[in-house]
Write an enzyme that holds these catalytic residues in place. Structure first.
Site, PDB file in Angstrom:
ATOM      1  N   GLY A 100       0.767  -1.225  -0.109  1.00  0.00           N
ATOM      2  CA  GLY A 100      -0.002   0.075  -0.051  1.00  0.00           C
ATOM      3  C   GLY A 100       0.665   1.409  -0.130  1.00  0.00           C
ATOM      4  O   GLY A 100       0.377   2.249   0.472  1.00  0.00           O
TER       5      GLY A 100
ATOM      6  N   LYS B 272       2.344  -7.283 -14.022  1.00  0.00           N
ATOM      7  CA  LYS B 272       2.223  -7.826 -12.653  1.00  0.00           C
ATOM      8  C   LYS B 272       2.546  -9.383 -12.631  1.00  0.00           C
ATOM      9  O   LYS B 272       1.254 -10.010 -12.673  1.00  0.00           O
ATOM     10  CB  LYS B 272       1.121  -7.227 -12.249  1.00  0.00           C
ATOM     11  CG  LYS B 272       0.653  -7.693 -10.609  1.00  0.00           C
ATOM     12  CD  LYS B 272       1.202  -6.579  -9.704  1.00  0.00           C
ATOM     13  CE  LYS B 272       0.700  -6.956  -8.177  1.00  0.00           C
ATOM     14  NZ  LYS B 272       1.192  -5.886  -7.270  1.00  0.00           N
TER      15      LYS B 272
ATOM     16  N   GLY C 189       6.188  -5.591  -8.455  1.00  0.00           N
ATOM     17  CA  GLY C 189       5.755  -6.573  -7.296  1.00  0.00           C
ATOM     18  C   GLY C 189       4.626  -6.780  -6.722  1.00  0.00           C
ATOM     19  O   GLY C 189       3.892  -5.802  -6.582  1.00  0.00           O
ATOM     20  N   ALA C 190       4.905  -7.622  -5.606  1.00  0.00           N
ATOM     21  CA  ALA C 190       3.584  -7.804  -4.650  1.00  0.00           C
ATOM     22  C   ALA C 190       4.107  -7.665  -3.403  1.00  0.00           C
ATOM     23  O   ALA C 190       4.730  -8.330  -2.640  1.00  0.00           O
ATOM     24  CB  ALA C 190       3.234  -9.121  -4.902  1.00  0.00           C
ATOM     25  N   GLY C 191       3.457  -6.339  -2.674  1.00  0.00           N
ATOM     26  CA  GLY C 191       4.098  -6.151  -1.256  1.00  0.00           C
ATOM     27  C   GLY C 191       5.289  -5.681  -1.150  1.00  0.00           C
ATOM     28  O   GLY C 191       6.068  -5.036  -2.293  1.00  0.00           O
TER      29      GLY C 191
ATOM     30  N   PRO D 158       3.689  12.876  -5.821  1.00  0.00           N
ATOM     31  CA  PRO D 158       2.938  13.549  -4.858  1.00  0.00           C
ATOM     32  C   PRO D 158       1.671  12.753  -4.642  1.00  0.00           C
ATOM     33  O   PRO D 158       1.282  11.906  -5.642  1.00  0.00           O
ATOM     34  CB  PRO D 158       2.759  14.870  -5.296  1.00  0.00           C
ATOM     35  CG  PRO D 158       2.975  14.856  -6.737  1.00  0.00           C
ATOM     36  CD  PRO D 158       4.010  13.764  -7.063  1.00  0.00           C
TER      37      PRO D 158
ATOM     38  N   LEU E 187      -1.928  12.246  -5.680  1.00  0.00           N
ATOM     39  CA  LEU E 187      -2.715  12.987  -6.587  1.00  0.00           C
ATOM     40  C   LEU E 187      -4.100  12.866  -6.367  1.00  0.00           C
ATOM     41  O   LEU E 187      -4.708  11.877  -6.335  1.00  0.00           O
ATOM     42  CB  LEU E 187      -2.497  12.007  -7.965  1.00  0.00           C
ATOM     43  CG  LEU E 187      -0.893  11.987  -8.256  1.00  0.00           C
ATOM     44  CD1 LEU E 187      -0.731  11.110  -9.681  1.00  0.00           C
ATOM     45  CD2 LEU E 187      -0.361  13.257  -8.647  1.00  0.00           C
TER      46      LEU E 187
END
Length: 222
Positions: free
Chosen positions: A14, A36, A110-112, A193, A195
Site C-alpha cells: 500500500g 504484474k 512486485g507484490a507487497g 505527490p 494525486l
C-alpha cells in the site's frame, strides 16, 4: 536475451507501487510494457493490471496479464495455498522471456514488500533476481518510511541486486529527506505527490516530471 526496464518494489504494501507504475507507463514510450507477475486479492478488487491500464490509458498490447491470479487478499504464498496452486519462478521467468523483444522495455510491479514470500522456499527477491531487472523502490512518506527504506536498500545491496534508486510517494517529509540524504546519499530519484483527483492526466504529468528529473529512469525505459 536479457529483459530491459525496471522492477518496482515497495517498502511495504500500500505504498503507491501501482500509481508509480502507472505514472511511468503513461510517460514512457510505446515500447514499454507493464506486467504484474503475481496478483493477489482478486476476490475483493479487480487487480492492479486494469488499474494501471485505466490510469495510464494503455492499449492491450502494452499489458502482459499473465502469472498467478489469486483470490485471497493475503501474502502470495498463503493466497496460492488457498487457491490450491503454487507459484513457480521458472515459469514466471519463462513467461517474461517469451513475451520479450529486443526493443521492449518493462515496468514490472512486485507484490507487497521486498521480502514477501512467494512459497515456503522463495521470496520476491528471488523473482527479482530471476528477471534480472534493476529495482526501483517505491517508498511512502508516511511515518516509518526512513527505517523501511533504508532496510530495503541495505538488503538489495546485500543481495547485490542492481538498484536504480527510490521514488518517495506522498506529501513531502523533511525528516525523510534529511535522513535519506545522510544515510543513502543519491538514492532518491524523485517524488510522486499525492494525486487528488487521481486522473489519467494527473498520472501522466507526474510520470513526465519523474522521467524529466531522473536520467536513470529515462535510460532504463528507453
Amino acid at each position: 536475451m536479457m529483459m530491459k526496464g525496471l522492477f518496482v518494489v515497495g517498502t511495504d504494501t500500500g505504498v503507491g507501487k501501482t500509481v508509480l507504475s502507472a505514472a511511468l507507463m503513461a510517460a514512457a514510450g510505446p515500447q514499454t510494457t507493464y506486467w504484474k507477475p503475481v496478483q493477489t486479492g482478486l476476490a475483493t478488487e479487480p487487480g492492479d493490471t486494469p488499474t494501471v491500464a485505466a490510469l495510464a490509458q494503455l492499449p492491450p498490447e502494452r499489458l502482459l496479464d499473465a502469472g498467478p491470479r489469486l483470490m485471497l487478499p493475503a501474502s502470495p504464498h498463503h493466497a496460492a495455498v488457498a487457491d490450491h496452486t503454487s507459484i513457480d519462478l521458472d515459469t514466471l521467468a519463462a513467461t517474461g522471456r517469451a513475451h520479450d523483444a529486443p526493443d521492449r522495455r518493462w515496468v514490472v510491479e512486485g507484490a507487497g514488500g521486498l521480502l514477501v514470500p512467494l512459497s515456503d522456499t522463495q521470496l520476491l527477491t528471488d523473482l527479482v533476481a530471476a528477471l534480472a531487472l534493476p529495482v526501483l523502490v517505491a517508498a511512502s512518506t508516511r511515518l516509518g518510511t526512513i527505517n523501511h527504506t533504508l532496510l530495503t536498500l541495505r538488503h538489495l545491496a546485500t543481495l547485490a541486486l542492481p538498484t536504480l534508486g527510490v521514488v518517495l510517494v506522498g506529501p513531502p517529509d523533511s525528516s525523510a529527506d534529511s535522513a535519506l540524504a545522510a544515510h543513502a546519499p543519491g538514492a532518491v530519484l524523485g517524488r510522486l505527490p499525492h494525486l487528488d483527483p487521481l486522473t489519467p492526466d494527473a498520472v501522466r504529468a507526474a510520470g513526465q516530471t519523474l522521467l524529466a528529473a531522473a536520467p536513470a529512469l529515462r535510460q532504463a525505459l528507453s
